[in-house]
Motif scaffolding. Structure first.
Motif, PDB file in Angstrom:
ATOM      1  N   TRP A 130       0.804  -1.217   0.000  1.00 49.22           N
ATOM      2  CA  TRP A 130       0.000   0.000   0.000  1.00 49.22           C
ATOM      3  C   TRP A 130       0.839   1.271   0.000  1.00 49.22           C
ATOM      4  N   GLY A 131       2.089   1.147   0.426  1.00 53.61           N
ATOM      5  CA  GLY A 131       2.947   2.332   0.483  1.00 53.61           C
ATOM      6  C   GLY A 131       2.622   3.237   1.656  1.00 53.61           C
ATOM      7  N   VAL A 132       1.939   2.698   2.646  1.00 47.42           N
ATOM      8  CA  VAL A 132       1.600   3.457   3.844  1.00 47.42           C
ATOM      9  C   VAL A 132       1.475   2.463   4.993  1.00 47.42           C
ATOM     10  N   ALA A 133       1.969   2.870   6.156  1.00 41.29           N
ATOM     11  CA  ALA A 133       2.042   1.938   7.280  1.00 41.29           C
ATOM     12  C   ALA A 133       1.267   2.461   8.488  1.00 41.29           C
ATOM     13  N   LYS A 134       0.861   1.545   9.334  1.00 40.34           N
ATOM     14  CA  LYS A 134       0.280   1.921  10.619  1.00 40.34           C
ATOM     15  C   LYS A 134       1.335   2.640  11.452  1.00 40.34           C
ATOM     16  N   PRO A 135       0.941   3.628  12.212  1.00 42.79           N
ATOM     17  CA  PRO A 135      -0.421   4.024  12.575  1.00 42.79           C
ATOM     18  C   PRO A 135      -1.030   5.143  11.720  1.00 42.79           C
ATOM     19  N   SER A 136      -0.532   5.331  10.514  1.00 45.02           N
ATOM     20  CA  SER A 136      -1.050   6.401   9.659  1.00 45.02           C
ATOM     21  C   SER A 136      -2.550   6.235   9.401  1.00 45.02           C
ATOM     22  N   PRO A 137      -3.294   7.331   9.436  1.00 40.08           N
ATOM     23  CA  PRO A 137      -4.727   7.258   9.090  1.00 40.08           C
ATOM     24  C   PRO A 137      -4.948   6.736   7.672  1.00 40.08           C
ATOM     25  N   ASP A 138      -3.991   6.981   6.784  1.00 41.23           N
ATOM     26  CA  ASP A 138      -4.131   6.508   5.403  1.00 41.23           C
ATOM     27  C   ASP A 138      -4.146   4.983   5.330  1.00 41.23           C
ATOM     28  N   PHE A 139      -3.434   4.334   6.252  1.00 39.80           N
ATOM     29  CA  PHE A 139      -3.457   2.873   6.278  1.00 39.80           C
ATOM     30  C   PHE A 139      -4.871   2.386   6.582  1.00 39.80           C
ATOM     31  N   PHE A 140      -5.499   3.007   7.571  1.00 43.34           N
ATOM     32  CA  PHE A 140      -6.844   2.560   7.957  1.00 43.34           C
ATOM     33  C   PHE A 140      -7.892   2.980   6.939  1.00 43.34           C
ATOM     34  N   ALA A 141      -7.596   4.020   6.180  1.00 40.76           N
ATOM     35  CA  ALA A 141      -8.476   4.358   5.056  1.00 40.76           C
ATOM     36  C   ALA A 141      -8.451   3.228   4.025  1.00 40.76           C
ATOM     37  N   ARG A 142      -7.275   2.636   3.831  1.00 36.55           N
ATOM     38  CA  ARG A 142      -7.169   1.499   2.903  1.00 36.55           C
ATOM     39  C   ARG A 142      -7.885   0.265   3.464  1.00 36.55           C
ATOM     40  N   VAL A 143      -7.826   0.087   4.776  1.00 34.47           N
ATOM     41  CA  VAL A 143      -8.551  -1.021   5.403  1.00 34.47           C
ATOM     42  C   VAL A 143     -10.054  -0.861   5.171  1.00 34.47           C
ATOM     43  N   ILE A 144     -10.552   0.356   5.351  1.00 30.00           N
ATOM     44  CA  ILE A 144     -11.981   0.623   5.138  1.00 30.00           C
ATOM     45  C   ILE A 144     -12.357   0.361   3.684  1.00 30.00           C
ATOM     46  N   GLU A 145     -11.504   0.759   2.773  1.00 32.06           N
ATOM     47  CA  GLU A 145     -11.750   0.504   1.350  1.00 32.06           C
ATOM     48  C   GLU A 145     -11.806  -0.991   1.065  1.00 32.06           C
ATOM     49  N   ALA A 146     -10.877  -1.744   1.662  1.00 32.84           N
ATOM     50  CA  ALA A 146     -10.849  -3.194   1.449  1.00 32.84           C
ATOM     51  C   ALA A 146     -12.062  -3.880   2.076  1.00 32.84           C
ATOM     52  N   ALA A 147     -12.556  -3.307   3.160  1.00 34.56           N
ATOM     53  CA  ALA A 147     -13.704  -3.900   3.855  1.00 34.56           C
ATOM     54  C   ALA A 147     -15.008  -3.744   3.085  1.00 34.56           C
ATOM     55  N   GLN A 148     -15.077  -2.713   2.263  1.00 33.65           N
ATOM     56  CA  GLN A 148     -16.273  -2.452   1.457  1.00 33.65           C
ATOM     57  C   GLN A 148     -17.514  -2.227   2.315  1.00 33.65           C
ATOM     58  N   THR A 149     -17.321  -1.533   3.439  1.00 34.26           N
ATOM     59  CA  THR A 149     -18.433  -1.181   4.307  1.00 34.26           C
ATOM     60  C   THR A 149     -18.054   0.064   5.094  1.00 34.26           C
ATOM     61  N   VAL A 150     -18.947   0.538   5.917  1.00 30.85           N
ATOM     62  CA  VAL A 150     -18.680   1.746   6.697  1.00 30.85           C
ATOM     63  C   VAL A 150     -17.798   1.392   7.892  1.00 30.85           C
ATOM     64  N   PRO A 151     -17.023   2.358   8.400  1.00 32.05           N
ATOM     65  CA  PRO A 151     -16.082   2.072   9.492  1.00 32.05           C
ATOM     66  C   PRO A 151     -16.728   1.437  10.720  1.00 32.05           C
ATOM     67  N   GLN A 152     -17.955   1.877  11.055  1.00 28.86           N
ATOM     68  CA  GLN A 152     -18.606   1.379  12.263  1.00 28.86           C
ATOM     69  C   GLN A 152     -18.940  -0.109  12.200  1.00 28.86           C
ATOM     70  N   ARG A 153     -18.890  -0.680  11.005  1.00 31.24           N
ATOM     71  CA  ARG A 153     -19.198  -2.106  10.860  1.00 31.24           C
ATOM     72  C   ARG A 153     -17.945  -2.950  10.633  1.00 31.24           C
ATOM     73  N   ILE A 154     -16.784  -2.357  10.922  1.00 28.34           N
ATOM     74  CA  ILE A 154     -15.516  -3.068  10.792  1.00 28.34           C
ATOM     75  C   ILE A 154     -14.932  -3.289  12.179  1.00 28.34           C
ATOM     76  N   LEU A 155     -14.509  -4.502  12.450  1.00 27.79           N
ATOM     77  CA  LEU A 155     -13.811  -4.810  13.693  1.00 27.79           C
ATOM     78  C   LEU A 155     -12.350  -5.084  13.362  1.00 27.79           C
ATOM     79  N   TYR A 156     -11.448  -4.262  13.917  1.00 28.96           N
ATOM     80  CA  TYR A 156     -10.015  -4.477  13.695  1.00 28.96           C
ATOM     81  C   TYR A 156      -9.435  -5.192  14.907  1.00 28.96           C
ATOM     82  N   VAL A 157      -8.698  -6.264  14.655  1.00 29.85           N
ATOM     83  CA  VAL A 157      -8.126  -7.099  15.708  1.00 29.85           C
ATOM     84  C   VAL A 157      -6.607  -6.969  15.681  1.00 29.85           C
ATOM     85  N   GLY A 158      -6.027  -6.586  16.810  1.00 33.70           N
ATOM     86  CA  GLY A 158      -4.577  -6.438  16.859  1.00 33.70           C
ATOM     87  C   GLY A 158      -4.064  -6.455  18.277  1.00 33.70           C
TER      88      GLY A 158
END
Length: 213
Positions: A130-158
């Motif tokens: 992706w060319g962007v790493a955590k904890p950058s907000p851009d990384f999580f923007a890519r996660v949201i894009e990959a999830a294909q849903t709204v942020p509130q319906r995504i559970l991130y496990v770490g």
């Protein structure tokens, strides 16, 4: 309602024993020395690569990656590196109709190795791709894009507060802090981490109950 569960990689899906052991062998030091230094920098809230910098001040880690790969000692991932609950629990989540995303701070090669393991996941991606790493907000923007849903319906496990829990919450995702690996255990009882995480879990097997709720 949770539509997607997204997973960190290191010490969430894979344990890093072989990774750090390989660095110890490459640098010609005892494996327990590397393990102890990784623990020390973790406790100090530093990047785990600082363990290598303590062993060899001025080390060019990117150059060493290339040299190791040329010597046939580069990154490796196999089923033995997966935690035991990974395959059954990712499969169970998909059986519940949940989209599974694997996304963490790893290299391009690590992404290729992960895909070769044929994990039960809909998306496998790394910061190197992706060319962007955590904890950058851009990384999580890519996660949201990959999830294909709204942020509130995504559970991130770490397992890592700085890289996983805090930035995922800022991005609007639900968060499960996993008590696994050095970071997960070290910060599990920290009140700030406990307050930030929506759930605290010890095993991926707990995720099915969260999704059903």
């Amino acid at each position: 309602m949770i539509d997607t569960v997204a997973f960190d990689i290191g010490e969430t899906l894979i344990h890093d024993d072989r990774y750090w052991a390989s660095w110890a062998d490459w640098l010609g030091v005892a494996r327990h020395t590397v393990a102890a230094l990784v623990g020390a920098v973790t406790a100090q809230g530093r990047d785990n690569a600082d363990a290598l910098r303590l062993l060899r001040p001025g080390i060019d880690i990117a150059h060493e990656y290339v040299a190791r790969d040329a010597a046939g000692l580069g990154e490796q991932l196999a089923d033995q590196d997966l935690y035991d609950d990974v395959r059954p629990e990712l499969s169970a989540l998909r059986g519940l109709g949940v989209r599974v995303v694997v996304a963490g701070n790893q290299t391009v090669k690590a992404a290729q190795l992960l895909r070769a393991l044929d994990l039960p996941a809909d998306v496998v991606a790394t910061s190197g791709e992706w060319g962007v790493a955590k904890p950058s907000p851009d990384f999580f923007a890519r996660v949201i894009e990959a999830a294909q849903t709204v942020p509130q319906r995504i559970l991130y496990v770490g397992d890592h507060p700085v890289n996983d829990v805090f930035p995922a919450k800022r991005a609007g995702l639900k968060v499960a802090h996993l008590r696994r690996g050095p970071w997960g255990h070290l910060w599990a009882d920290d009140p700030v981490v406990q307050a930030a995480a929506d759930w605290r879990i010890r095993s991926l097997a707990e995720l099915r109950g969260l999704v059903r709720e």
